[in-house]
Design a protein around this motif. Structure first.
Motif, PDB file in Angstrom:
ATOM      1  N   VAL A  75       0.849  -1.184   0.000  1.00 61.46           N
ATOM      2  CA  VAL A  75       0.000   0.000   0.000  1.00 61.46           C
ATOM      3  C   VAL A  75       0.891   1.243   0.000  1.00 61.46           C
ATOM      4  CG1 VAL A  75      -2.004  -1.059   1.115  1.00 61.46           C
ATOM      5  CG2 VAL A  75      -0.184  -0.112   2.533  1.00 61.46           C
ATOM      6  N   GLY A  76       0.325   2.367  -0.477  1.00 56.23           N
ATOM      7  CA  GLY A  76       1.065   3.621  -0.481  1.00 56.23           C
ATOM      8  C   GLY A  76       2.387   3.500  -1.218  1.00 56.23           C
ATOM      9  N   GLY A  77       3.422   4.106  -0.651  1.00 57.35           N
ATOM     10  CA  GLY A  77       4.742   4.102  -1.278  1.00 57.35           C
ATOM     11  C   GLY A  77       5.686   3.064  -0.714  1.00 57.35           C
ATOM     12  N   ILE A  78       5.159   2.103   0.046  1.00 58.00           N
ATOM     13  CA  ILE A  78       6.024   1.104   0.686  1.00 58.00           C
ATOM     14  C   ILE A  78       6.809   0.307  -0.352  1.00 58.00           C
ATOM     15  CG2 ILE A  78       6.017  -1.006   2.090  1.00 58.00           C
ATOM     16  CD1 ILE A  78       3.673   0.206   3.657  1.00 58.00           C
ATOM     17  N   HIS A  79       6.149  -0.005  -1.483  1.00 54.14           N
ATOM     18  CA  HIS A  79       6.817  -0.815  -2.506  1.00 54.14           C
ATOM     19  C   HIS A  79       8.013  -0.100  -3.128  1.00 54.14           C
ATOM     20  CE1 HIS A  79       4.230   1.802  -4.938  1.00 54.14           C
ATOM     21  NE2 HIS A  79       5.084   1.591  -5.919  1.00 54.14           N
ATOM     22  N   GLU A  80       8.107   1.217  -2.949  1.00 57.82           N
ATOM     23  CA  GLU A  80       9.234   1.967  -3.502  1.00 57.82           C
ATOM     24  C   GLU A  80      10.548   1.620  -2.801  1.00 57.82           C
ATOM     25  OE1 GLU A  80       8.169   6.153  -3.513  1.00 57.82           O
ATOM     26  OE2 GLU A  80       6.126   5.666  -4.152  1.00 57.82           O
ATOM     27  N   HIS A  81      10.460   1.037  -1.608  1.00 62.64           N
ATOM     28  CA  HIS A  81      11.667   0.746  -0.833  1.00 62.64           C
ATOM     29  C   HIS A  81      11.734  -0.697  -0.304  1.00 62.64           C
ATOM     30  CE1 HIS A  81      12.873   4.959  -0.849  1.00 62.64           C
ATOM     31  NE2 HIS A  81      11.616   5.269  -0.572  1.00 62.64           N
ATOM     32  N   LEU A  82      10.627  -1.390  -0.292  1.00 65.68           N
ATOM     33  CA  LEU A  82      10.615  -2.752   0.259  1.00 65.68           C
ATOM     34  C   LEU A  82      10.595  -3.762  -0.887  1.00 65.68           C
ATOM     35  CD1 LEU A  82      10.426  -4.762   2.567  1.00 65.68           C
ATOM     36  CD2 LEU A  82       7.959  -4.342   2.683  1.00 65.68           C
ATOM     37  N   ASN A  83      11.674  -4.546  -0.968  1.00 63.55           N
ATOM     38  CA  ASN A  83      11.739  -5.611  -1.967  1.00 63.55           C
ATOM     39  C   ASN A  83      12.181  -6.908  -1.300  1.00 63.55           C
ATOM     40  OD1 ASN A  83      14.505  -5.414  -1.539  1.00 63.55           O
ATOM     41  ND2 ASN A  83      14.948  -4.382  -3.472  1.00 63.55           N
ATOM     42  N   GLU A  84      12.452  -7.931  -2.083  1.00 67.96           N
ATOM     43  CA  GLU A  84      12.756  -9.243  -1.527  1.00 67.96           C
ATOM     44  C   GLU A  84      14.086  -9.272  -0.779  1.00 67.96           C
ATOM     45  OE1 GLU A  84      14.665 -11.144  -5.638  1.00 67.96           O
ATOM     46  OE2 GLU A  84      12.704 -11.785  -4.922  1.00 67.96           O
ATOM     47  N   ASP A  85      14.955  -8.272  -1.021  1.00 68.32           N
ATOM     48  CA  ASP A  85      16.209  -8.207  -0.277  1.00 68.32           C
ATOM     49  C   ASP A  85      16.001  -7.686   1.143  1.00 68.32           C
ATOM     50  OD1 ASP A  85      17.765  -9.106  -2.422  1.00 68.32           O
ATOM     51  OD2 ASP A  85      17.936  -7.071  -3.231  1.00 68.32           O
ATOM     52  N   ARG A  86      14.895  -6.989   1.341  1.00 68.84           N
ATOM     53  CA  ARG A  86      14.625  -6.379   2.647  1.00 68.84           C
ATOM     54  C   ARG A  86      13.331  -6.877   3.270  1.00 68.84           C
ATOM     55  NH1 ARG A  86      17.242  -2.704  -0.535  1.00 68.84           N
ATOM     56  NH2 ARG A  86      15.358  -1.916  -1.557  1.00 68.84           N
ATOM     57  N   GLY A  87      12.736  -7.912   2.674  1.00 70.44           N
ATOM     58  CA  GLY A  87      11.514  -8.483   3.234  1.00 70.44           C
ATOM     59  C   GLY A  87      10.576  -8.971   2.156  1.00 70.44           C
ATOM     60  N   ALA A  88       9.290  -8.675   2.318  1.00 68.30           N
ATOM     61  CA  ALA A  88       8.305  -9.165   1.355  1.00 68.30           C
ATOM     62  C   ALA A  88       7.066  -8.286   1.390  1.00 68.30           C
ATOM     63  CB  ALA A  88       7.924 -10.612   1.671  1.00 68.30           C
ATOM     64  N   LEU A  89       6.386  -8.221   0.232  1.00 59.35           N
ATOM     65  CA  LEU A  89       5.128  -7.495   0.110  1.00 59.35           C
ATOM     66  C   LEU A  89       3.994  -8.477  -0.118  1.00 59.35           C
ATOM     67  CD1 LEU A  89       6.391  -4.681  -2.276  1.00 59.35           C
ATOM     68  CD2 LEU A  89       5.446  -4.265   0.006  1.00 59.35           C
ATOM     69  N   VAL A  90       2.850  -8.180   0.484  1.00 60.18           N
ATOM     70  CA  VAL A  90       1.639  -8.977   0.251  1.00 60.18           C
ATOM     71  C   VAL A  90       0.513  -8.023  -0.106  1.00 60.18           C
ATOM     72  CG1 VAL A  90       2.357 -10.798   1.833  1.00 60.18           C
ATOM     73  CG2 VAL A  90       0.949  -8.927   2.693  1.00 60.18           C
ATOM     74  N   GLU A  91      -0.497  -8.553  -0.754  1.00 60.08           N
ATOM     75  CA  GLU A  91      -1.624  -7.708  -1.130  1.00 60.08           C
ATOM     76  C   GLU A  91      -2.459  -7.374   0.108  1.00 60.08           C
ATOM     77  OE1 GLU A  91      -1.948  -6.304  -4.114  1.00 60.08           O
ATOM     78  OE2 GLU A  91      -0.007  -7.293  -4.422  1.00 60.08           O
ATOM     79  N   PRO A  92      -2.935  -6.130   0.214  1.00 62.12           N
ATOM     80  CA  PRO A  92      -3.735  -5.757   1.384  1.00 62.12           C
ATOM     81  C   PRO A  92      -4.993  -6.610   1.495  1.00 62.12           C
ATOM     82  CG  PRO A  92      -3.889  -4.081  -0.353  1.00 62.12           C
ATOM     83  CD  PRO A  92      -2.801  -5.018  -0.755  1.00 62.12           C
TER      84      PRO A  92
END
Length: 397
Positions: free
Chosen positions: A328-345
């Motif tokens: 959500v928001g701008g989190i994906h601009e800095h969070l990638n697989e090297d620093r964790g993981a993203l999931v759909e809200p």
């Protein structure tokens, strides 16, 4: 005048939210921006607080020199909280009257203001715009508010929109904390030729990796928030962890913070049989206590419905801790697989699977590289230099 500060550009911060006598937490991210800029500029702060505990003639302007910031907090009486046009008019008039008094006092005690830095529209932006008209003082805008985002959609009102369009158009620069927020603002008609992204600041001295961290048999997961479920979706986190305990039992979730839904979330955790077993409510934590709790963790999680770029993610990065967050928001601009993981809200099944997999693969993360990313992108030094470049370019014009 208090002292001669004429050798530095004088920036006056006008924040909508700021730490105050009732709550030390609001607007800390704004204060951190001001502190970063103070390494290069003279910084004054004018914060206005409508106070329903004050009587008509009990308004006060309190000065404090804190963290290299000449800070003026104005507490003025708020007319009866009932929603009534007359009360709204009175409160609005008081806001502008005390803003004028505060500006006048700051100019008298701290000297001529070179640039006003508005933090969050719209009333403060109106003050800056009027000041520009009468005194030719340029202003910039930093925006943090999620109201422009499509899934939040609380940016309403013909007059508000018309006025905001004018304020943004006449600003020397607009500085949203994420590209996502900047795009959302422009999609709402808030047009300016000088949009620049300046993220939030993290204190990289306070938040740092543990020197002698060892692998935990019981993995420590942390979540830090203001306990507003409508945004932070803590109920979704608890539902997911209720399922996770049926898969594995080698973890503890530490919930840090306090807020309007704290008791409700505690009751939900009790009902799921999680409290003081796999879920521990830590309450409000600050300073060294908070930084120690984060750097001793294995993983930080968020599952919010909406965000910009939460400071807690930056604090985790500075501590070398990976993060799982909703996209959500701008989190994906800095969070990638090297620093964790993203999931759909709101996708609790994906959140559950990602949690389970990540807990088995914690050793894949390079904590030093996560830390380095935070220092290079969000440190006080980096953000302070970026702000100074913006101010300097305006002064040259």
């Amino acid at each position: 005048m208090i002292k001669d500060k004429s050798q530095k550009i004088h920036i006056l911060y006008l924040p909508k939210w700021y730490p105050n006598k009732y709550d030390p937490m609001p607007g800390l991210f704004i204060k951190r921006h001001a502190m970063a800029a103070s390494k290069h500029c003279q910084i004054s702060v004018l914060y206005l607080h409508a106070d329903d505990q004050l009587k008509r003639k009990e308004a006060s302007i309190l000065f404090q020199n804190e963290d290299q910031l000449s800070t003026y907090r104005v507490y003025y009486p708020k007319s009866n909280s009932q929603i009534h046009p007359w009360n709204l008019l009175i409160n609005t008039l008081r806001f502008f009257i005390y803003a004028y008094k505060g500006l006048k006092l700051i100019k008298k005690e701290q000297g001529k203001v070179d640039i006003l830095h508005v933090n969050v529209l719209s009333r403060l932006g109106f003050i800056a715009w009027i000041n520009q008209i009468f005194h030719k003082t340029p202003y910039v805008i930093t925006e943090h508010w999620t109201r422009y985002l499509p899934n939040v959609n609380t940016y309403h009102g013909f007059l508000r929109k018309k006025l905001s369009n004018i304020i943004v158009k006449n600003a020397s620069a607009v500085l949203p904390v994420t590209k996502n927020l900047g795009d959302a603002m422009q999609s709402q008609g808030l047009i300016n030729s000088n949009y620049q992204i300046i993220p939030n600041v993290v204190d990289t001295k306070l938040f740092h990796p543990s020197k002698n961290k060892e692998a935990h048999l019981i993995k420590k997961i942390v979540h830090l928030s203001c306990f507003t479920d409508a945004q932070k979706n803590i109920s979704g986190i608890l539902r997911t962890f209720k399922k996770l305990v049926n898969i594995r039992d080698d973890f503890e979730l530490h919930l840090i913070g306090d807020g309007e839904d704290f008791d409700q979330m505690r009751q939900l955790s009790d009902a799921y049989g999680l409290t003081n077993k796999n879920v521990i409510f830590r309450g409000l934590m600050e300073g060294e206590e908070l930084s120690e709790c984060i750097r001793s963790a294995d993983l930080m999680i968020l599952f919010s419905h909406y965000e910009n770029l939460p400071v807690v993610i930056l604090e985790s990065f500075a501590s070398g801790i990976p993060v799982i967050s909703s996209r959500v928001g701008g989190i994906h601009e800095h969070l990638n697989e090297d620093r964790g993981a993203l999931v759909e809200p709101e996708n609790e099944d994906q959140f559950l699977n990602t949690l389970n997999q990540t807990l088995d693969q914690l050793n894949k993360f390079n904590h030093a590289e996560i830390r380095d990313y935070a220092v290079e992108h969000f440190s006080q030094k980096v953000i302070g230099q970026h702000l100074y470049q913006v101010y300097s370019s305006i002064m040259k014009k």
